[in-house]
Design an enzyme around this catalytic site. Structure first.
Site, PDB file in Angstrom:
ATOM      1  N   HIS A  95     -28.522   8.939  73.297  1.00  0.00           N
ATOM      2  CA  HIS A  95     -29.395   8.774  72.074  1.00  0.00           C
ATOM      3  C   HIS A  95     -28.445   8.409  70.988  1.00  0.00           C
ATOM      4  O   HIS A  95     -27.462   8.951  70.437  1.00  0.00           O
ATOM      5  CB  HIS A  95     -30.263  10.100  71.910  1.00  0.00           C
ATOM      6  CG  HIS A  95     -30.902   9.872  70.579  1.00  0.00           C
ATOM      7  ND1 HIS A  95     -31.925   9.089  70.683  1.00  0.00           N
ATOM      8  CD2 HIS A  95     -30.831  10.440  69.486  1.00  0.00           C
ATOM      9  CE1 HIS A  95     -32.702   9.048  69.430  1.00  0.00           C
ATOM     10  NE2 HIS A  95     -31.865  10.064  68.564  1.00  0.00           N
ATOM     11  N   SER A  96     -28.978   7.354  70.334  1.00  0.00           N
ATOM     12  CA  SER A  96     -28.171   6.969  69.027  1.00  0.00           C
ATOM     13  C   SER A  96     -26.765   6.606  69.400  1.00  0.00           C
ATOM     14  O   SER A  96     -26.576   5.682  70.107  1.00  0.00           O
ATOM     15  CB  SER A  96     -28.272   7.988  67.851  1.00  0.00           C
ATOM     16  OG  SER A  96     -27.890   7.393  66.626  1.00  0.00           O
ATOM     17  N   MET A  97     -25.785   7.337  68.760  1.00  0.00           N
ATOM     18  CA  MET A  97     -24.392   6.935  68.890  1.00  0.00           C
ATOM     19  C   MET A  97     -24.169   7.308  70.640  1.00  0.00           C
ATOM     20  O   MET A  97     -23.344   6.333  71.379  1.00  0.00           O
ATOM     21  CB  MET A  97     -23.558   7.937  68.401  1.00  0.00           C
ATOM     22  CG  MET A  97     -21.904   7.879  69.028  1.00  0.00           C
ATOM     23  SD  MET A  97     -21.045   9.046  67.828  1.00  0.00           S
ATOM     24  CE  MET A  97     -19.444   9.436  69.088  1.00  0.00           C
TER      25      MET A  97
END
Length: 251
Positions: A95-97
């Protein structure tokens, strides 16, 4: 990073045991996040799927370790740490990074002949898209403002200066890693990719998430959820069902 320095047990968490035949899901956190963010998902997916959250250096029980500020170095270390756990079918979720780190980790694993069933890229634009956000260069007030914009941070952080002194260097280091990352031209993964995005994410548009298709010749499927950057926390049941169904039918 010297591969001999990697302590497998330091990097990988196992909150809920599953059967000896359960598919494994490597779970990579967001910037400033920790392995514990995935504990609810681990509980929900067990016993069909054994979730293996990754603990990056610099947080929780690894708080005395230096934050790794380069995505490639981080992916190198995670790849090495994962090897003992990939003796059965597995997938990767970021998720995300964590989606960017996951992309590079999957590429390294595939280069070793360890192909995941699927890669789940959540809350992140496609790796090839340029981004002009430079949060890691902001002062502390600017970093805190960015965290408020994303609406996924414990409110206690904004009130506790001592906690800020502990966490802001970690957040800044993670942002430096992901904001200085550049995708190699034409980089792809061989496995199918499932893309997840919130429809009101202030940093990830649906179109920029859909562009993951450029990096997945085996195919992508896009799932748009109501919510902002941390939409998975509000849609745990739907996402765990999606993950479980995708993995159990892929074996």
């Amino acid at each position: 990073m010297n591969q001999t320095e990697v302590d497998h047990d330091t990097w990988i968490r196992r909150y809920h045991r599953a059967s000896d035949t359960a598919v494994r899901l490597v779970a990579l956190p967001h910037a400033g996040g920790a392995a514990t963010w995935y504990r609810p998902f681990s509980a929900a997916l067990s016993p069909d799927v054994e979730v293996l959250p990754v603990q990056y250096p610099g947080r929780q029980d690894r708080r005395r370790e230096e934050v790794i500020t380069d995505v490639h170095d981080l992916a190198d270390a995670i790849t090495e740490a994962l090897i003992p756990y990939l003796d059965r079918p597995f997938a990767v979720f970021g998720h995300s990074m964590g989606a960017t780190v996951g992309f590079e980790t999957v590429r390294r694993l595939e280069a070793r002949g360890l192909a995941p069933l699927r890669f789940f890229a959540s809350g992140r634009p496609a790796p090839s898209l340029d981004r002009d956000h430079l949060v890691h260069r902001l002062d502390d007030a600017g970093v805190l403002a960015e965290l408020r914009t994303l609406s996924g941070t414990d409110p206690l952080l904004f009130e506790d200066e001592e906690l800020q002194q502990l966490m802001l260097p970690v957040v800044r280091g993670d942002y430096r890693a992901v904001e200085t990352y550049r995708c190699a031209p034409g980089a792809t993964v061989g496995c199918p990719v499932t893309v997840l995005v919130g429809d009101s994410d202030p940093r990830v548009s649906v179109d920029s998430a859909a562009a993951w298709s450029r990096h997945a010749p085996a195919g992508t499927d896009l799932h748009v959820f109501p919510g902002g950057h941390f939409f998975p926390a509000d849609h745990q049941e739907a996402i765990t069902t999606l993950v479980r169904d995708a993995l159990l039918t892929a074996q």
